[in-house]
Structure formats: C-alpha cells, structure tokens
Scaffold this active site. Sequence first.
Site, PDB file in Angstrom:
ATOM      1  N   GLU A   1       9.662  17.382  13.538  1.00  0.00           N
ATOM      2  CA  GLU A   1      10.160  17.070  12.192  1.00  0.00           C
ATOM      3  C   GLU A   1       9.434  17.972  11.187  1.00  0.00           C
ATOM      4  O   GLU A   1       8.214  17.927  11.071  1.00  0.00           O
ATOM      5  CB  GLU A   1       9.877  15.598  11.869  1.00  0.00           C
ATOM      6  CG  GLU A   1      10.427  15.187  10.520  1.00  0.00           C
ATOM      7  CD  GLU A   1      10.217  13.706  10.212  1.00  0.00           C
ATOM      8  OE1 GLU A   1       9.087  13.213  10.369  1.00  0.00           O
ATOM      9  OE2 GLU A   1      11.203  13.057   9.821  1.00  0.00           O
TER      10      GLU A   1
ATOM     11  N   ASN B   1       5.016   9.715  12.751  1.00  0.00           N
ATOM     12  CA  ASN B   1       4.865   9.094  14.067  1.00  0.00           C
ATOM     13  C   ASN B   1       3.406   8.854  14.425  1.00  0.00           C
ATOM     14  O   ASN B   1       3.069   7.823  15.002  1.00  0.00           O
ATOM     15  CB  ASN B   1       5.519   9.974  15.137  1.00  0.00           C
ATOM     16  CG  ASN B   1       6.996   9.741  15.184  1.00  0.00           C
ATOM     17  OD1 ASN B   1       7.696  10.045  14.214  1.00  0.00           O
ATOM     18  ND2 ASN B   1       7.484   9.167  16.256  1.00  0.00           N
TER      19      ASN B   1
ATOM     20  N   CYS C   1      13.947  11.179   6.172  1.00  0.00           N
ATOM     21  CA  CYS C   1      13.868  11.033   7.628  1.00  0.00           C
ATOM     22  C   CYS C   1      15.248  11.184   8.267  1.00  0.00           C
ATOM     23  O   CYS C   1      15.360  11.476   9.439  1.00  0.00           O
ATOM     24  CB  CYS C   1      13.222   9.706   8.005  1.00  0.00           C
ATOM     25  SG  CYS C   1      13.950   8.322   7.174  1.00  0.00           S
TER      26      CYS C   1
ATOM     27  N   LYS D   1       0.894  -1.170   0.000  1.00  0.00           N
ATOM     28  CA  LYS D   1       0.000   0.000   0.000  1.00  0.00           C
ATOM     29  C   LYS D   1       0.932   1.219   0.000  1.00  0.00           C
ATOM     30  O   LYS D   1       1.452   1.622   1.036  1.00  0.00           O
ATOM     31  CB  LYS D   1      -0.870  -0.064   1.251  1.00  0.00           C
ATOM     32  CG  LYS D   1      -1.968   0.953   1.456  1.00  0.00           C
ATOM     33  CD  LYS D   1      -1.748   2.285   0.986  1.00  0.00           C
ATOM     34  CE  LYS D   1      -2.158   3.492   1.713  1.00  0.00           C
ATOM     35  NZ  LYS D   1      -1.856   4.653   0.860  1.00  0.00           N
TER      36      LYS D   1
ATOM     37  N   GLY E   1       2.210   5.866  12.406  1.00  0.00           N
ATOM     38  CA  GLY E   1       2.978   4.684  12.821  1.00  0.00           C
ATOM     39  C   GLY E   1       2.516   4.160  14.178  1.00  0.00           C
ATOM     40  O   GLY E   1       2.293   2.953  14.357  1.00  0.00           O
TER      41      GLY E   1
ATOM     42  N   GLU F   1       9.159   2.604  11.048  1.00  0.00           N
ATOM     43  CA  GLU F   1      10.261   3.566  10.889  1.00  0.00           C
ATOM     44  C   GLU F   1       9.629   4.926  10.726  1.00  0.00           C
ATOM     45  O   GLU F   1       8.869   5.156   9.780  1.00  0.00           O
ATOM     46  CB  GLU F   1      11.131   3.205   9.677  1.00  0.00           C
ATOM     47  CG  GLU F   1      12.024   2.012   9.896  1.00  0.00           C
ATOM     48  CD  GLU F   1      12.902   2.106  11.149  1.00  0.00           C
ATOM     49  OE1 GLU F   1      13.266   3.223  11.572  1.00  0.00           O
ATOM     50  OE2 GLU F   1      13.193   1.044  11.729  1.00  0.00           O
TER      51      GLU F   1
HETATM   52  P1  NDP Z   1       1.817   9.366   6.695  1.00  0.00           P
HETATM   53  O1  NDP Z   1       2.396   8.731   7.889  1.00  0.00           O
HETATM   54  O2  NDP Z   1       0.439   9.913   6.766  1.00  0.00           O
HETATM   55  O3  NDP Z   1       1.821   8.359   5.440  1.00  0.00           O
HETATM   56  C1  NDP Z   1       2.692   7.266   5.298  1.00  0.00           C
HETATM   57  C2  NDP Z   1       1.923   6.070   4.736  1.00  0.00           C
HETATM   58  O4  NDP Z   1       0.921   5.667   5.681  1.00  0.00           O
HETATM   59  C3  NDP Z   1       1.162   6.375   3.441  1.00  0.00           C
HETATM   60  O5  NDP Z   1       1.127   5.217   2.641  1.00  0.00           O
HETATM   61  C4  NDP Z   1      -0.235   6.697   3.953  1.00  0.00           C
HETATM   62  O6  NDP Z   1      -1.243   6.532   2.983  1.00  0.00           O
HETATM   63  C5  NDP Z   1      -0.369   5.664   5.057  1.00  0.00           C
HETATM   64  N1  NDP Z   1      -1.391   5.999   6.046  1.00  0.00           N
HETATM   65  C6  NDP Z   1      -1.965   7.205   6.296  1.00  0.00           C
HETATM   66  N2  NDP Z   1      -2.888   7.093   7.275  1.00  0.00           N
HETATM   67  C7  NDP Z   1      -2.902   5.800   7.643  1.00  0.00           C
HETATM   68  C8  NDP Z   1      -3.641   5.062   8.618  1.00  0.00           C
HETATM   69  N3  NDP Z   1      -4.545   5.641   9.398  1.00  0.00           N
HETATM   70  N4  NDP Z   1      -3.383   3.743   8.753  1.00  0.00           N
HETATM   71  C9  NDP Z   1      -2.456   3.132   7.980  1.00  0.00           C
HETATM   72  N5  NDP Z   1      -1.744   3.779   7.023  1.00  0.00           N
HETATM   73  C10 NDP Z   1      -1.952   5.096   6.871  1.00  0.00           C
HETATM   74  O7  NDP Z   1       2.803  10.500   6.235  1.00  0.00           O
HETATM   75  P2  NDP Z   1       2.468  11.767   5.320  1.00  0.00           P
HETATM   76  O8  NDP Z   1       2.673  11.382   3.951  1.00  0.00           O
HETATM   77  O9  NDP Z   1       1.147  12.381   5.636  1.00  0.00           O
HETATM   78  O10 NDP Z   1       3.574  12.780   5.842  1.00  0.00           O
HETATM   79  C11 NDP Z   1       3.339  13.486   7.045  1.00  0.00           C
HETATM   80  C12 NDP Z   1       4.635  13.652   7.818  1.00  0.00           C
HETATM   81  O11 NDP Z   1       5.182  12.382   8.122  1.00  0.00           O
HETATM   82  C13 NDP Z   1       5.749  14.342   7.061  1.00  0.00           C
HETATM   83  O12 NDP Z   1       5.628  15.711   7.160  1.00  0.00           O
HETATM   84  C14 NDP Z   1       6.962  13.830   7.765  1.00  0.00           C
HETATM   85  O13 NDP Z   1       7.198  14.592   8.924  1.00  0.00           O
HETATM   86  C15 NDP Z   1       6.592  12.423   8.154  1.00  0.00           C
HETATM   87  N6  NDP Z   1       7.114  11.429   7.218  1.00  0.00           N
HETATM   88  C16 NDP Z   1       8.204  10.744   7.588  1.00  0.00           C
HETATM   89  C17 NDP Z   1       8.763   9.840   6.716  1.00  0.00           C
HETATM   90  C18 NDP Z   1       9.971   9.075   7.078  1.00  0.00           C
HETATM   91  O14 NDP Z   1      10.650   8.594   6.189  1.00  0.00           O
HETATM   92  N7  NDP Z   1      10.249   8.919   8.353  1.00  0.00           N
HETATM   93  C19 NDP Z   1       8.233   9.619   5.381  1.00  0.00           C
HETATM   94  C20 NDP Z   1       7.048  10.387   5.092  1.00  0.00           C
HETATM   95  C21 NDP Z   1       6.534  11.250   5.991  1.00  0.00           C
HETATM   96  P3  NDP Z   1      -1.805   7.807   2.171  1.00  0.00           P
HETATM   97  O15 NDP Z   1      -0.662   8.324   1.379  1.00  0.00           O
HETATM   98  O16 NDP Z   1      -2.873   7.236   1.331  1.00  0.00           O
HETATM   99  O17 NDP Z   1      -2.291   8.784   3.190  1.00  0.00           O
END
Ligand code: NDP
Length: 488
Positions: A390, A235, A289, A180, A238, A255
Amino acid sequence: MAILSQTKTFLNYINGNWQSGSSEDVSKSINPANKEEVVGYVQVSTREDLNEAVQAAKQAQKGWKKLSGVERGNYLFKAAEILEKKLDDIAETMTREMGKTLAEARGETARGVAILRYYAGEGMRKMGDLIPSSDSGALMFSKRVPLGVVGVITPWNFPVAIPIWKSAPALIYGNTVILKPATEAAVTAAKVIECFHEAGFPQGVMNLVTGKGSVIGQGLAEHKDVEAITFTGSNSVGNQIGKTAAARNAKYQLEMGGKNPIIIANDCDIDLAVDAVLSGGLKSTGQKCTCSSRVIVQSGIYNEFKVKLLDKVKTIKVGNGLESDTWMGPCATEDQYNTVRGYIQKGIDEGAELIFGGDAPNTEELGKGFYVNPTIFDHVSSKMTIAQEEIFGPVLALMKVDTIKDAINLANDIEFGLSASIFTKDISQILTFIDDIEAGLIRVNSETAGVELQAPFGGMKASSSHSREQGEAAKEFFTTTKTVFIKG
Ligand code: NDP
C-alpha cells in the site's frame, strides 16, 4: 493565503472538562500545503491522563447504558445539528491540517453529520429477537447489550468521518468512548469533540485523549477497563493492537490497508473507466484505503485506454486544497511524502516504466508543501513492490492481461482484500467477478473508493480483522448478546 492569526492549543476532553495533559507537553500540527503554518497545538498525553479518561468513561457508562436508545439518540441528533452549523469551519480546518481539497473536506464533514443522524435513528430500532422456545410455557429472547468502555483509534485520512463512524454506533448502543485520533489530524478531531461537548452529552460519555500512538493507542489496547478497541490505520500497528487486545480477551476490530484493483475490460466505456481510475486512484492524493491503485487492463483496449488516461491526467491541477480550482492537494504528512517518493523510486529501480509524474511540482509556493505529482507506471508486474504494498499516494500501476480470468487472478494475487471494481457491460463477467474476487467491497462500473454509511464496510484477507463497520453491521461489534429464558 492567510496564515491563522492566533494558533490555538487544543486540550484533552475528559469527564466533560477540557484539560491539559499531565506532561504539559504539546505537539504542533502543521499544514502539509505549507509547512511553515502551524494549524494548532495538541496535548502529548500520558498514561496517567488515559487512566483518568478510562475511569471517567467507566463511571459514566453506568448511567449512559440506562438511558433509552431514543434518549441517547437525541444527544446524537444534537451533535449532528451542531456539526452541520460548523461544517465550513471544520472542513477548512481539515484541509489545512491534512491537505485534502475543501470540496472533499466539506463532503466528508457532511457525511459525518449524516452518520450521526443515522445512528441517532438506530436508538429506535430493535435490539434483539424473539426466539421460539421448545418449552411452550417459556419466553425466550435475545437482547443486545453494550460492551462498556470502547477505545477508538483513528487515522489522519478521514479525520471527521472515521472518528464519527466508530464513535456514533458505540455511543448509541450504550457504550462510552475514548477517542485517540491520529496526531497529524488531532486539531480536526478536537473540533469534532467540541460538537459533542456543546450537544451536552453527560460527563465522561465521550472523551478525547491526544498523544503518541505508542503511548495512548497502545495504552488503550492494554487497559483492563477498555472492553473493546476499534482501529483504522496501518497493518503493522493494527496487528499489534489485535495481539494485545486478544491477549486480555478484549474485543477488537481492525480496518487496515488496501491495494485495490480496478479491472478494465475490452467491452467497457473507456471514457468512464478513465475518469474512475483518476478519481478512485488520485482523489485525496491516493490516501484512501479504498483507492484504486492497480489498474488491470485487457489487452484489446490497453493502448487506447493508456492514451486517454495520459491525456486526462495532464489536466489535473495540483495545489493547495483551499483553492477552488485545485483537484489534488499535498500528501498529508512529511512521512507520507517520503514514503510515496520512496515507492516511486522503488518502482523505477525494479523496472516499471514511469510514464507520468514521479516528481514533485517545482514552483516556489508548492515547494513549501508535501506535494507529489500524479504518477503513472506502465509495465508493472505483480511481483514488484509497487504492485504489492500500500503506497497511500497518487501512484497508479498499469498491468496488462488477455482475459478477465487472468485479470481476476492478478487482482487476487495480493495479501489485501479491501475493495475491487470492474468496468464491463457483460453480465456474465460481472457475475464471475462478484463470485471470484477476494474483496469485502465490490463495485461494478464505478471506482473502488466510495462507501455508503448505511452499508457494511470492511475487507477480506489482511485488510481487516473480518468484522464490519457502519450500517447495521456496527451493532455486531459494539454490542454483545444475552439470551434470556423466562419460565412463567
Ligand atoms: P498508523 O497505523 O501508524 O496510525 C493510525 C493510528 O494508530 C493513529 O492514531 C496512530 O497514532 C495510532 N498508533 C500508532 N502507533 C500505535 C501503537 N503502537 N499502538 C496503538 N496505536 C498506534 O498509520 P500512519 O498514520 O503512520 O500511516 C502509515 C501507513 O498506514 C500509511 O502509509 C498507509 O499505508 C496506512 N494507513 C492506512 C489507513 C487506512 O485507512 N487503511 C489510514 C492511515 C494509514 P499517532 O498518529 O499518534 O501515531
């Protein structure tokens, strides 16, 4: 800049078939460098689609786990070969879809190829240990076995490398996968899955279901037939996935964020440190990250370092990642753009001194995208929001300290613990840093970003659920152990 002549709709990949989601709804993925350009359409899937994929993956796992590691590895080698052939197209799609420069997108895709080959080779390595039994007439050994169906939930910032570094080890150890991907980078993910399809993986072994995180991501975390979830992202999401998985005793790996410090000591090579701060902090528009966001500089060189940093940051060319002279592209999404601008305002409101950037480029062409200029704040204190949260954008926070002990204390004054680096020539300072810094990735005389696929990757504190990804460490997560005792 040529607009794609035909905008394609990408389908789910379930049980070896490309198919529409049952809602028949699609979402559009747009180019953050030009919001008028639609890169592609992806399925807004339902739980029904997810259930179908889980059932296919469950069924397929029965046969997949029976193959030898070498046989499974051959499929991964084939996928690597196909991805390598399509490298230019996939890298260009990545740049169009999430904005990183073409050079970075090519590098990431090449890394995807290398990860596939690395894990293909894993199929030939040992899957257990011979353990001496206290009974001299018995044979005792441990045997690593797959978990079952694995849910892979990935973010948009590394849309090729992260899906592959999670899926490839899951597959080689005998699991089947449902990917996903982040909605904003789902076109790139679909193109990666095309490589798996063309490699001829047995039906149901690798599946793609696009759609909302709250529906498909959460659905994976809740599904009783999904034995493990591996997630990279924020976070908040996650932690929710972790709770959901724990409640049904599924294995999970998270992560999450970082707020990574880079310590610049009085004795360092200042020019090297300046280059590392800019590259580690601003490449990929600060959307890694592991990016360097807190720049902790010793007082003896603070002013000189700052002058050199300001001289160099002025030379950064912000623009469309497809143009060869672009150094930094746009933020990946409109949400991300608004988040970054919001943090910049917060920095100003809380009393940090904005000494560079803070605004958006004002040309007509760049006005069509989600661009933010490289931004530097001075006089940042550890209590400020921009020093604690972050940002995931091109924003550097400069902080001054007198001693390396103070620098390490400041570096540790945070909930995160992903990566950290120090610039110094003093071996005793290096050893103290390695001992005392609270971070899963430690880098010396190098930027905080930069991960090698054969080494364990993961953070301490709130940055991860404490398991490690990549390299041999992946075996720990994607398998479980059977201990066997045979009495002759
Ligand atoms: P998210 O944590 O929302 O998204 C990461 C993944 O989780 C996407 O595939 C998303 O799907 C999915 N997801 C979203 N909501 C749910 C849920 N309730 N249950 C299960 N899966 C879910 O990150 P964002 O893209 O919104 O980014 C927001 C912030 O997260 C950034 O500003 C950054 O600070 C941090 N981030 C950190 C990363 C890292 O590498 N550590 C990577 C990306 C973001 P969908 O795209 O459909 O919402």
